[in-house]
Scaffold this active site. Structure first.
Site, PDB file in Angstrom:
ATOM      1  N   LEU A 270       6.695   2.943   1.313  1.00  0.00           N
ATOM      2  CA  LEU A 270       7.650   1.836   1.406  1.00  0.00           C
ATOM      3  C   LEU A 270       8.751   2.133   2.416  1.00  0.00           C
ATOM      4  CD1 LEU A 270       8.088   0.799  -2.355  1.00  0.00           C
ATOM      5  CD2 LEU A 270       6.339   0.100  -0.705  1.00  0.00           C
TER       6      LEU A 270
ATOM      7  N   HIS B  21       9.643  -3.383   3.273  1.00  0.00           N
ATOM      8  CA  HIS B  21       9.249  -3.634   1.878  1.00  0.00           C
ATOM      9  C   HIS B  21      10.495  -3.868   1.017  1.00  0.00           C
ATOM     10  CE1 HIS B  21       5.678  -1.034   3.096  1.00  0.00           C
ATOM     11  NE2 HIS B  21       5.115  -2.165   2.691  1.00  0.00           N
TER      12      HIS B  21
ATOM     13  N   ASP C 117       2.257  -9.604   8.858  1.00  0.00           N
ATOM     14  CA  ASP C 117       0.796  -9.702   8.872  1.00  0.00           C
ATOM     15  C   ASP C 117       0.439 -11.181   8.732  1.00  0.00           C
ATOM     16  OD1 ASP C 117       0.340  -6.838   8.942  1.00  0.00           O
ATOM     17  OD2 ASP C 117       1.179  -6.835   6.931  1.00  0.00           O
TER      18      ASP C 117
ATOM     19  N   MET D 172       0.850  -1.193   0.000  1.00  0.00           N
ATOM     20  CA  MET D 172       0.000   0.000   0.000  1.00  0.00           C
ATOM     21  C   MET D 172       0.886   1.244   0.000  1.00  0.00           C
ATOM     22  SD  MET D 172      -3.464  -0.905   1.994  1.00  0.00           S
ATOM     23  CE  MET D 172      -2.881  -0.602   3.634  1.00  0.00           C
TER      24      MET D 172
ATOM     25  N   SER E 227       4.343   0.752   7.839  1.00  0.00           N
ATOM     26  CA  SER E 227       4.134   2.109   7.308  1.00  0.00           C
ATOM     27  C   SER E 227       3.478   2.986   8.360  1.00  0.00           C
ATOM     28  CB  SER E 227       3.253   2.054   6.065  1.00  0.00           C
ATOM     29  OG  SER E 227       3.862   1.231   5.105  1.00  0.00           O
TER      30      SER E 227
HETATM   31  O1  PAF Z   1      -0.237  -5.858   3.448  1.00  0.00           O
HETATM   32  C1  PAF Z   1      -0.598  -4.920   2.720  1.00  0.00           C
HETATM   33  O2  PAF Z   1       0.086  -3.920   2.531  1.00  0.00           O
HETATM   34  C2  PAF Z   1      -1.970  -4.985   2.049  1.00  0.00           C
HETATM   35  O3  PAF Z   1      -2.904  -5.612   2.860  1.00  0.00           O
HETATM   36  C3  PAF Z   1      -1.929  -5.628   0.658  1.00  0.00           C
HETATM   37  C4  PAF Z   1      -1.507  -7.100   0.713  1.00  0.00           C
HETATM   38  C5  PAF Z   1      -0.995  -4.858  -0.251  1.00  0.00           C
HETATM   39  C6  PAF Z   1      -3.324  -5.591   0.020  1.00  0.00           C
HETATM   40  O4  PAF Z   1      -3.788  -4.290  -0.106  1.00  0.00           O
END
Ligand code: PAF
Length: 520
Positions: free
Chosen positions: A31, A35, A155, A28, A191
């Site tokens: 970054l 990431h 996550d 999303m 983030s």
């Molecule tokens: O983990 C994330 O940043 C979001 O949930 C994802 C996987 C990009 C989906 O929007």
């Protein structure tokens, strides 16, 4: 690096990108180095040819609740472009909502993951969140059609759910979970950390610290009834740090169902608010280090692959075949008839059989103090090992010893019976096999390389079929695939690719956060 903002641009880029695998990192945006580590990992050559990495940046409205931070979620496309390029991405896809959902979102087809996976942990506080995540990820996968999807273990619930969605829909993509990246004080990168002011930032570090201490306590005490007590302890400790607790839960790491006793791999997860910022984190509780059991027919390349796989994951390689060879050597040294079980049995009483891992992952074998590493590979031992291994007394003695070696786990065991009789509760069981034709081709190559005459392929195939038949119909420890073993057919795969597949299978069951790779 290419910036793609429309689906048409994406299509053109996909059509012109050339051959090789495509690895996809959905984000999303905003970054950070977590990431960057995912992108970097996605582009590593290791076992997947030379992958190109595509990153998406899309703040998905479907996964935010009405009172959540959709409007103020950090958006920073310029610096995202730079970060993605620095980490090695080939393209960044940053569509608008209208581009991704041209029909709007009101009547959009949605993906509804299983309730059992959604209803606990973050799902309880964020209704509709995981359906929103699954919907956007499936939409992105349909547009991009990558070979591999990389997601952070941070996550964990999202990763479990997306793996399930991919499996249930039969989507042709491999899912790879990647290790959680942390600041020096343990705070997991996110983030949303940029919402924290200096004081909140300091308090936020209490979350990983308290969870890690709880995990240490469970590991140290191994007391079966500690979980409910532990959960309220953790809650109290978080509250004392002025964190507002959303939940502290213990669940099975895979089914995400609540647990009140640690067993197998248990997830201990918490979400807490620090000022306006919602933090999530977790640890895993394990009753022992992981065990992998590998079986399969002769000549499928098990030993080479297992040894390299063990080394890559920092697991001990337990070559049970070497143990049967060592007993066969002892039988021959003692001038006992190898076919006579009653004569063999007394040799097992005082048997001192030691396996240790020498340089480059190779195994040293000692029998009653003698180094027999080389001797057990002699043609004489090869000729009689299956006769000796068929005695019930030999199997019982060695199974007992293997189980004792596996008590603390942390090993990959290769051999007959390993997933059924020896380690029925192994985290991962693999039945490594190849077609008869492929195994004949490999055998021919091996003979040729070692300077032996090579019989015609048809003859080799007949020998292999005969050996399989004998192995699978014998009374003691026949060759059978454990009901819960994953079959891995290695035809056409390089050794590196087979190891890569094994690592993916292992990581589905044992996350990096629970068993990091050596040097990580
Ligand atoms: O983990 C994330 O940043 C979001 O949930 C994802 C996987 C990009 C989906 O929007």
């Amino acid at each position: 690096m290419q910036l793609l903002q429309t689906t048409a641009e994406l299509r053109r880029w996909l059509a012109s990108r050339g051959p090789g695998p495509l690895h996809f990192v959905p984000t999303m945006g905003a970054l950070h180095s977590g990431h960057a580590s995912l992108i970097h990992r996605a582009g590593r050559r290791r076992d997947a040819g030379q992958p190109l990495v595509l990153v998406s940046v899309f703040v998905n409205p479907l996964q935010f609740g009405p009172n959540e931070d959709f409007d103020r979620y950090p958006r920073s496309l310029e610096s995202d472009l730079q970060r993605a390029a620095d980490a090695g991405a080939a393209a960044l896809f940053a569509p608008s909502a209208a581009e991704l959902y041209p029909q709007g979102v009101e009547e959009l087809t949605r993906i509804e993951p299983p309730q059992g996976l959604q209803q606990g942990l973050c799902g309880a506080q964020r209704p509709g969140h995981f359906a929103g995540v699954a919907t956007v990820v499936v939409r992105l996968l349909a547009l991009i059609r990558p070979d591999r999807l990389l997601l952070g273990e941070k996550d964990w619930q999202q990763l479990v759910i997306l793996r399930r969605v991919v499996a249930d829909l039969g989507l042709p993509v491999q899912v790879e979970g990647c290790p959680t990246q942390r600041e020096a004080d343990g705070l997991a990168l996110s983030s949303r950390n940029r919402y924290l002011d200096a004081d909140q930032r300091q308090r936020a570090a209490a979350l990983p610290r308290i969870l890690a201490a709880a995990a240490r306590e469970v590991t140290a005490t191994q007391a079966p009834s500690t979980l409910p007590v532990l959960l309220s302890q953790v809650r109290g400790q978080l509250e004392r740090e002025q964190l507002v607790v959303d939940y502290v839960e213990a669940t099975d790491a895979h089914s995400l169902q609540p647990r009140d006793q640690p067993a197998g791999l248990t997830l201990l997860a918490a979400a807490a608010r620090c000022g306006p910022t919602r933090l999530i984190d977790h640890v895993f509780l394990m009753s022992r280090a992981p065990i992998v059991a590998i079986d399969g027919p002769a000549g499928a390349g098990k030993s080479t692959v297992t040894r390299a796989f063990a080394e890559r994951l920092g697991l001990i390689y337990l070559d049970t075949g070497a143990m049967y060879r060592a007993v066969t050597w002892l039988v021959q040294q003692s001038s006992v008839d190898p076919a006579d079980g009653t004569a063999v049995a007394p040799l097992l009483a005082g048997l001192d059989l030691q396996l240790s891992t020498a340089a480059a992952g190779s195994q040293r074998v000692l029998v009653n103090g003698h180094d027999v590493t080389e001797a057990i590979r002699s043609p004489e031992v090869t000729a009689q090992v299956s006769v000796v291994a068929a005695h019930g007394c030999v199997r019982e003695a060695l199974t007992r010893q293997q189980q004792a070696m596996g008590e603390r786990g942390g090993l990959v065991a290769e051999g007959r019976d390993i997933g059924t009789a020896v380690f029925p509760d192994a985290e991962l069981k693999v039945f490594l096999t190849a077609t008869t034709a492929e195994r004949a081709r490999r055998r021919a190559l091996d003979l040729e390389q070692r300077g032996f005459p090579v019989p015609p392929l048809q003859e080799l195939e007949a020998q292999i079929t005969e050996r399989d038949h004998l192995d699978s119909t014998r009374d003691v420890a026949p060759l059978t695939q454990a009901a819960d073993a994953v079959e891995l057919i290695t035809d056409g795969l390089s050794i590196g690719a087979v190891i890569g597949q094994l690592v993916l299978l292992f990581r589905e069951r044992v996350p990096h956060d629970a068993w990091p790779e050596p040097g990580a």
